[in-house]
Scaffold this motif. Structure first.
Motif: not given
Length: 501
Positions: A105-119
């Protein structure tokens, strides 16, 4: 496009025959078709029954009593540069799908995740399953995809909403089999859902979403009860809106948010254990669906309290699902082939909110007590027949739980009143699936099936106590599985799209 119902195939016929059956019904050549729904009619000779969407020229002339014109609604949001920044905390289903839709929809999105990427997360989880060395920040509960990444990835839901199909379409676009849209008990499998989630994340990165993995929320920034941003273990970040999808295992984070003014309410929970049976036993008892492999069951007993099966995993494994050291938590999962030979399911009993003061502490006490009894990460276990007879004998079969088990009398697990209700339920389940008691074992405890609080929201999904904060998903008390949590994230995204239209 046409919607045609009641197209039938014998169970030994290939779906490639559907095209000719459709053309025979229409008496015309078709351009293409897709399956909308597939079910089994086992009242006489078992057959598959399909509803199909068909692309054919001059479709209007075919409309009749059982052939309907069908117009698929375009659910993609209108893209425009909204010049607004949305912070998404937690990257489980609600975080994934809110970020996805807000990005589109055109928002600036910033994602925070305490855990790691799947690999990286896979390595941490595999290490724990094999050695018992737990990483509290990267485990079955925390990391890219949330807790659902290490589950059966069930997509079944009783929710009727147009965005359910939208969610399935996104999964399919990123690698899921098309059958998840139309089989009655859709699942992806823990091995496949990981690939799909990684593909979605890569797509979002390519389209401008900023990700901060291995970065934990520590606090929120508020001014006059308005949330302005967040504080993590690595810095401060500011945005116009904050979406909170932290899952049901972030106890310390919730306490900090309550200190900052987040209004929460206690709610009822469910606790219990996993039961395991030979998959062949379950298959042989599910006589209405004998043509399917790795049959499921859903059991419910309505006594003074409800007792029910939850997250049933055909051909699956019972797994260690701890995120806190020196606790024991069990969960179930299946790979896509569901071929372990063992069926497992949670069996849960209701615990009313009046029965505890602090729901998190109540659950954590159970988890800690289990660890103290075991003196290790070995799960508690007992034969179901021994539980029923107040005995304790060696297990009739080894559990699939990778870290091993110790014998424990589950008669000591809950108050006597609740234990008696569970025994009533087991007798009922044994009538429905003969052998449920004699052939089953119990492994536990199972404590993370539901969140003990609800972060109260207004009609626009915003926290009633903190402006610009949007609690979402299972950890906020608004979901109970992949689809319901994903849908909650989409609803919040839609609210923000409308707000900044």
């Amino acid at each position: 496009m046409l919607l045609i119902n009641e197209i039938k195939l014998h169970i030994d016929e290939d779906e490639s025959k559907l095209k000719s059956l459709i053309e025979k019904k229409l008496k015309a050549k078709i351009n293409s078709f897709e399956i909308k729904r597939k079910s089994i009619d086992a009242r006489k000779e078992p057959v598959y029954v399909y509803s199909v969407l068909v692309d054919v020229d001059n479709e209007e002339k075919y409309a009749s009593k059982d052939i309907h014109l069908y117009h698929k609604e375009n659910l993609e949001p209108l893209y425009k540069d909204r010049n607004k920044t949305v912070i998404v905390v937690g990257y489980g289903p609600s975080g994934i799908f809110s970020a996805y839709r807000l990005c589109k929809a055109g928002f600036k999105v910033i994602v925070f995740e305490k855990g790691s990427r799947i690999h990286s997360r896979e390595k941490d989880v595999e290490t724990f399953f094999k050695t018992g060395i737990l990483n509290p920040e990267s485990n079955v509960q925390f990391g890219e995809g949330g807790a659902g990444t290490f589950s059966d990835a069930k997509l079944t839901t009783r929710i009727k909403d147009k965005y359910i199909e939208y969610i399935s379409d996104i999964f399919i676009r990123h690698g899921a089999d098309k059958s998840i849209k139309y089989v009655s008990h859709a699942h992806i499998g823990t091995d496949e859902i990981r690939k799909i989630i990684m593909s979605i994340t890569d797509y979002l990165i390519e389209n401008g979403v900023e990700f901060h993995f291995d970065e934990a929320l520590k606090d929120i920034i508020t001014v006059d009860k308005k949330v302005k941003g967040i504080i993590t273990d690595k810095g401060e970040y500011y945005g116009d809106e904050v979406l909170l999808g932290i899952g049901h295992s972030s106890y310390e984070t919730v306490l900090k948010l309550i200190e900052r003014g987040l209004y929460t309410e206690s709610k009822d929970i469910s606790i219990g254990f996993r039961v395991e049976h030979p998959q062949l036993l379950i298959d042989s008892r599910q006589t209405s669906n004998m043509i399917e492999e790795a049959n499921e069951y859903f059991l419910r007993y309505k006594g003074e309290k409800g007792v029910y099966s939850f997250c049933m995993c055909p051909g699956g494994l019972v797994v260690p699902a701890m995120s806190d050291p020196n606790t024991i938590v069990t969960n179930g999962m299946s790979y896509s082939k569901r071929d372990s030979g063992t069926a497992n399911s949670a069996i849960l009993i209701q615990v009313f909110k009046e029965e505890f003061v602090d729901g998190y502490e109540y659950l954590h006490n159970i988890e800690r007590n289990a660890y103290n009894y075991s003196d290790s990460y070995k799960a508690l276990s007992q034969n179901i027949k021994d539980f029923m007879n107040n005995e304790l004998n060696p297990l009739i079969r080894e559990s699939t739980y990778s870290l091993g088990t110790v014998l424990y009398d589950f008669n000591n697990f809950l108050p006597e009143k609740d234990i008696n209700i569970i025994k009533e339920a087991f007798n009922d389940f044994d009538r429905k699936i003969p052998g449920f008691i004699s052939e089953g074992i119990m492994v536990g405890p199972e404590t993370r099936s539901s969140c003990p609080i609800r972060m109260k929201r207004n009609a626009d999904y915003e926290s009633v106590s903190l402006k610009h904060l949007y609690p979402m998903g299972e950890g906020a008390g608004y979901g109970g599985g992949i689809m319901s949590c994903a849908l909650d994230g989409i609803r919040i995204a839609n609210a923000l799209i409308s707000k900044y239209e």
